[in-house]
Write a protein that holds these residues in place. Structure first.
Motif, PDB file in Angstrom:
ATOM      1  N   PRO A  64       0.780  -1.241   0.000  1.00  0.00           N
ATOM      2  CA  PRO A  64       0.000   0.000   0.000  1.00  0.00           C
ATOM      3  C   PRO A  64       0.817   1.300   0.000  1.00  0.00           C
ATOM      4  O   PRO A  64       0.408   2.291  -0.609  1.00  0.00           O
ATOM      5  N   SER A 117     -11.393  -4.582   1.664  1.00  0.00           N
ATOM      6  CA  SER A 117     -10.232  -5.416   1.307  1.00  0.00           C
ATOM      7  C   SER A 117     -10.286  -5.836  -0.161  1.00  0.00           C
ATOM      8  O   SER A 117     -11.365  -5.874  -0.780  1.00  0.00           O
ATOM      9  N   ARG A 254       0.309   1.739  -8.891  1.00  0.00           N
ATOM     10  CA  ARG A 254       1.723   1.516  -8.595  1.00  0.00           C
ATOM     11  C   ARG A 254       2.541   1.427  -9.882  1.00  0.00           C
ATOM     12  O   ARG A 254       3.566   2.082 -10.016  1.00  0.00           O
ATOM     13  N   GLY A 274      -6.790  -1.963  -4.694  1.00  0.00           N
ATOM     14  CA  GLY A 274      -6.711  -1.948  -3.228  1.00  0.00           C
ATOM     15  C   GLY A 274      -5.403  -1.258  -2.894  1.00  0.00           C
ATOM     16  O   GLY A 274      -4.939  -0.386  -3.622  1.00  0.00           O
ATOM     17  N   LYS A 275      -4.780  -1.668  -1.818  1.00  0.00           N
ATOM     18  CA  LYS A 275      -3.429  -1.247  -1.452  1.00  0.00           C
ATOM     19  C   LYS A 275      -3.100   0.214  -1.795  1.00  0.00           C
ATOM     20  O   LYS A 275      -3.484   1.114  -1.077  1.00  0.00           O
ATOM     21  N   ALA A 276      -2.365   0.457  -2.898  1.00  0.00           N
ATOM     22  CA  ALA A 276      -1.795   1.791  -3.142  1.00  0.00           C
ATOM     23  C   ALA A 276      -2.840   2.884  -3.378  1.00  0.00           C
ATOM     24  O   ALA A 276      -2.496   4.068  -3.368  1.00  0.00           O
ATOM     25  N   ASN A 279      -2.751   4.583   0.121  1.00  0.00           N
ATOM     26  CA  ASN A 279      -1.499   4.681   0.879  1.00  0.00           C
ATOM     27  C   ASN A 279      -1.608   4.200   2.333  1.00  0.00           C
ATOM     28  O   ASN A 279      -1.089   4.839   3.248  1.00  0.00           O
ATOM     29  N   GLY A 280      -2.309   3.085   2.506  1.00  0.00           N
ATOM     30  CA  GLY A 280      -2.334   2.489   3.842  1.00  0.00           C
ATOM     31  C   GLY A 280      -3.682   2.554   4.539  1.00  0.00           C
ATOM     32  O   GLY A 280      -3.887   1.859   5.538  1.00  0.00           O
ATOM     33  N   SER A 284     -10.811  -0.724  -0.839  1.00  0.00           N
ATOM     34  CA  SER A 284     -10.619  -1.405  -2.123  1.00  0.00           C
ATOM     35  C   SER A 284     -11.677  -0.873  -3.079  1.00  0.00           C
ATOM     36  O   SER A 284     -12.624  -0.200  -2.662  1.00  0.00           O
ATOM     37  N   ALA A 317      -7.765   8.231   0.582  1.00  0.00           N
ATOM     38  CA  ALA A 317      -7.601   7.875  -0.837  1.00  0.00           C
ATOM     39  C   ALA A 317      -7.562   9.127  -1.711  1.00  0.00           C
ATOM     40  O   ALA A 317      -6.731   9.237  -2.626  1.00  0.00           O
ATOM     41  N   THR A 320      -4.267  10.707  -1.330  1.00  0.00           N
ATOM     42  CA  THR A 320      -3.253   9.892  -2.023  1.00  0.00           C
ATOM     43  C   THR A 320      -3.262  10.202  -3.516  1.00  0.00           C
ATOM     44  O   THR A 320      -2.209  10.444  -4.126  1.00  0.00           O
TER      45      THR A 320
END
Ligand SMILES: Cc1ncc(COP(=O)(O)O)c(C=O)c1O
Length: 453
Positions: A64, A117, A254, A274-276, A279-280, A284, A317, A320
């Motif tokens: 992430p 998730s 990413r 999801g993830k990136a 940034n944490g 999703s 998000a 980010t």
């Protein structure tokens, strides 16, 4: 392992095991090397454990943290929203700010839905594909991971003695207790082989709802798609009216701002992010073409979740994506530059010390491994699918990871290295010094047979 260095982590793990199953909250973390450590704080590209040891972190939450730990803008936006309320169980304006952003950035996204998730967004994508086609069976690829839920947790790292023929792999569950029966609707094929997919679809397309793929095989050796492979997949799915799902939980935001689909110019029907994306923060996203996502919009396909699009995560998000889009998405060139420096440096040191090594992937995520047989490196792309990844000496890499952690560089035991915009040239230099030390003092002697692995 230098046990005195980890005294508090060792004590913490023993204490946790009495009340927390295995001492960890995700089974994957149980496999961390040298053992599951306890962390105190993270900032930028660095992490500190409870014993006060500092690490350059290439785990980054397993993907992430593309902007690094505790990124100020993401934290500020999340905290500002937290003070205005955590959860409304209702709509809020940040929600459509984020959906407008994602649909503008991602080529294959007309409509989106948010969840928490990656696993549950995969679940929603498969349900949607089955509803849209009226078919049940899904094709997945050996060595790929799409979350831990029953209907897709097959053949991530199957035992080669049980996995059957290379071109027709068996569908093998990864966990005891998976719903028996789900496997009859999951077909496992080797990745990176368009001819195998073409043959399978020409015989069975009437049964196939979807093909789901990581567009880069990040969960096994960060394997890039062969030239034309994703394009062939797209063409075959269109020809057979099968839903093409890109699982971009790792590659999304990413590999480029528009993920793997942006980088390779191939549009899936549905995508999972999801993830990136945040940034944490836990969020999703299922994104896709109107033809499919319209079924959710019309209420024909159910999708729910108490915590879906909770305001602090959505605020994280949006912040980010603000940072990622800034200055023409300049952050990607920087990450690619730093990551490429690191990959080249590792290759150079290994060559100098005569340690056979595979380093493959991209600046923002790459793989490092040691082949059993150096001659396997001769023909260009040494690892191109799951079976060829078995030529890598996982046990030797595990020793490498433990020795790197002892020297303050935190790595994932499977071989993936994640980079962030917070990693600096100084981080790369310090990491390469540790690589040189470990290859020279630990790995080279093991290879020479001084110690048996
Ligand atoms: C490609 C891929 N898909 C899905 C998932 C599952 O996502 P989550 O762990 O958020 O459920 C992961 C997790 O690592 C992943 O790598």
């Amino acid at each position: 392992m230098k046990t005195e260095r980890y005294a508090r982590s060792i004590a913490d793990l023993e204490r946790a095991k009495k009340t927390l199953a295995g001492g960890v909250s995700s089974s994957v973390r149980g496999g961390d090397k040298p053992f599951p450590l306890y962390f105190d704080r993270g900032e930028g590209s660095h992490l500190w454990d409870v014993d006060g040891n500092e690490y350059i972190d290439y785990v980054l939450g397993r993907g992430p943290l593309l902007l690094g730990h505790s990124h100020a803008e993401v934290i500020d936006a999340t905290c500002a929203q937290l003070r205005r309320g955590q959860i409304y169980a209702a709509q809020h304006e940040l929600e459509f700010e984020l959906s407008e952003r994602v649909t503008r950035i991602v080529p294959g996204a007309d409509l989106v839905r948010f969840g928490i998730s990656g696993s549950e967004a995969v679940h929603a994508a498969l349900r949607l594909a089955r509803a849209a086609t009226g078919r049940q069976t899904v094709i997945k690829f050996e060595g790929q991971y799409h979350g831990w839920l029953d209907n897709i947790l097959y053949s991530l790292s199957p035992d080669p003695l049980k996995a059957g023929d290379e071109s027709e792999p068996a569908t093998l569950p990864e966990s005891a207790g998976q719903f028996s029966g789900a496997d009859s609707h999951v077909v496992v094929l080797p990745w990176n082989d368009a001819a195998v997919l073409e043959r399978y679809l020409s015989l069975h397309s009437g049964e196939i709802a979807a093909v789901i793929t990581e567009p880069v095989m990040c969960n096994t050796a960060v394997i890039p798609p062969r030239e034309g492979y994703l394009e062939a997949m797209r063409e075959l799915c269109t020809r057979h009216d099968v839903v093409l799902i890109f699982d971009e939980v790792i590659t999304g935001f990413r590999l480029s701002l528009a993920g793997a689909q942006g980088r390779f110019g191939v549009e899936p029907d549905l995508t999972i992010f999801g993830k990136a994306i945040a940034n944490g923060m836990p969020i999703s996203c299922l994104a896709g073409k109107e033809r499919y996502m319209g079924l959710i919009a019309a209420g024909k396909v159910g999708h729910g979740g108490t915590y879906n699009s909770i305001p602090p995560a959505v605020a994280g998000a949006v912040a980010t994506l603000d940072a990622l889009e800034r200055d023409g998405a300049a952050v990607y060139a920087r990450i690619e530059h730093i990551g490429t420096m690191l990959m080249d440096g590792i290759r150079r040191i290994a060559e100098r010390l005569s340690v056979p090594i595979v380093v493959q992937g991209y600046g923002s995520i790459f793989y490092v491994g040691f082949p059993y047989d150096a001659s396997a490196l001769a023909d260009g792309q040494a690892v191109y699918d799951y079976r060829s990844s078995l030529a890598m000496n996982q046990e030797l890499y595990t020793q490498f990871v433990s020795a790197m952690v002892d020297r303050g560089v935190r790595l994932i035991p499977r071989g993936n290295w994640f980079l962030s915009s917070a990693h600096s040239e100084a981080d790369v230099e310090a990491t390469l010094r540790a690589v040189e030390d470990v290859l020279g003092s630990v790995i080279a002697p093991l290879l020479k047979g001084a110690v048996t692995v």
